[in-house]
Scaffold this motif. Structure first.
Motif, PDB file in Angstrom:
ATOM      1  N   UNK A 124       0.829  -1.208   0.000  1.00  0.00           N
ATOM      2  CA  UNK A 124       0.000   0.000   0.000  1.00  0.00           C
ATOM      3  C   UNK A 124       0.863   1.257   0.000  1.00  0.00           C
ATOM      4  N   UNK A 125       1.975   1.220   0.741  1.00  0.00           N
ATOM      5  CA  UNK A 125       2.873   2.377   0.758  1.00  0.00           C
ATOM      6  C   UNK A 125       3.526   2.579  -0.612  1.00  0.00           C
TER       7      UNK A 125
ATOM      8  N   UNK B  15       7.759  -1.106 -11.652  1.00  0.00           N
ATOM      9  CA  UNK B  15       7.274  -2.306 -10.959  1.00  0.00           C
ATOM     10  C   UNK B  15       5.786  -2.541 -11.217  1.00  0.00           C
ATOM     11  N   UNK B  16       4.994  -1.472 -11.188  1.00  0.00           N
ATOM     12  CA  UNK B  16       3.558  -1.616 -11.396  1.00  0.00           C
ATOM     13  C   UNK B  16       3.205  -1.857 -12.862  1.00  0.00           C
TER      14      UNK B  16
ATOM     15  N   UNK C 159       1.593   8.258  -6.473  1.00  0.00           N
ATOM     16  CA  UNK C 159       1.007   9.593  -6.481  1.00  0.00           C
ATOM     17  C   UNK C 159       2.031  10.675  -6.150  1.00  0.00           C
ATOM     18  N   UNK C 160       3.325  10.305  -6.113  1.00  0.00           N
ATOM     19  CA  UNK C 160       4.388  11.250  -5.763  1.00  0.00           C
ATOM     20  C   UNK C 160       5.461  11.272  -6.850  1.00  0.00           C
ATOM     21  N   UNK C 161       5.151  11.879  -8.017  1.00  0.00           N
ATOM     22  CA  UNK C 161       6.106  11.849  -9.116  1.00  0.00           C
ATOM     23  C   UNK C 161       7.421  12.568  -8.834  1.00  0.00           C
TER      24      UNK C 161
ATOM     25  N   UNK D  11      12.152  10.382  -5.597  1.00  0.00           N
ATOM     26  CA  UNK D  11      13.221   9.717  -6.355  1.00  0.00           C
ATOM     27  C   UNK D  11      12.877   8.264  -6.678  1.00  0.00           C
ATOM     28  N   UNK D  12      12.045   7.620  -5.864  1.00  0.00           N
ATOM     29  CA  UNK D  12      11.678   6.215  -6.081  1.00  0.00           C
ATOM     30  C   UNK D  12      10.543   6.046  -7.098  1.00  0.00           C
ATOM     31  N   UNK D  13       9.942   7.158  -7.533  1.00  0.00           N
ATOM     32  CA  UNK D  13       8.769   7.083  -8.408  1.00  0.00           C
ATOM     33  C   UNK D  13       9.009   6.309  -9.704  1.00  0.00           C
TER      34      UNK D  13
END
Length: 190
Positions: A28-29, A48-49, A35-37, A40-42
């Motif tokens: 979920x995290x 992955x998705x 939703x946070x473009x 850095x992990x976006x």
């Protein structure tokens, strides 16, 4: 072939479906990261998705575009990647897992609960004729029991943790009924 699927009565016969055995908070995290473009992990999270074909990604991309957090060009590039990615097979286990994760987010009021619920219920509705979907929904209605390591309903701890187990079952049955009766994924007004 889909007419045979639709004409066949769904079976909730004993199956060995897997249910969540641990709370899906890390997943979920990760969904919240969609939703946070600016994070850095976006890009890696999006990759992955795209690979796992989760229905929340197209929903998140469209929302980011509407909120002007990404350009229409970037949104279209990402949606094209989703369309070009290998199709993830739809089966009873996938339907159960998707619904259970959405249900957990809903019951726990996680920050992705609304978009996840809408995306998941829309995905299941669009796959009602897929092999196993009707059986998964029947199994949820008749046989689902949470596997989460939470106290059983009516526990005597006084911590109300058993309420989650009871709420998960009730909410999952509601979801199964919503998708088969054509109800909207929107919450009912009270």
């Amino acid at each position: 072939m889909s007419s045979k699927v639709a004409a066949t009565k769904p079976s909730a016969a004993p199956q060995d479906y897997s249910v969540l055995s641990e709370p899906p908070e890390p997943l979920l995290d990760k969904m919240a990261l969609l939703y946070a473009p600016d994070d850095a992990a976006w890009p890696g999270t999006v990759d992955e998705f795209v690979e796992n074909g989760h229905p929340i990604l197209p929903y998140a991309i469209k929302q980011l575009q509407e909120d002007e957090k990404i350009s229409p060009e970037v949104a279209e590039q990402l949606l094209e990647r989703v369309r070009q990615s290998p199709e993830v097979p739809v089966d009873a286990q996938r339907i159960i897992t998707l619904l259970e994760v959405a249900c957990y987010a809903d019951v726990m009021c996680h920050r992705v609960e609304y978009p996840l619920r809408v995306a998941t219920l829309d995905y299941v509705k669009s796959n009602l004729d897929a092999p196993g979907t009707q059986n998964a929904l029947a199994w949820i209605r008749e046989s689902y029991q949470s596997g989460l390591p939470l106290d059983a309903p009516d526990d005597k701890t006084g911590e109300f943790r058993g309420m989650l187990v009871k709420a998960m079952r009730g909410r999952l049955v509601t979801y199964a009924n919503q998708v088969t009766k054509g109800a909207k994924a929107e919450p009912e007004s009270k």
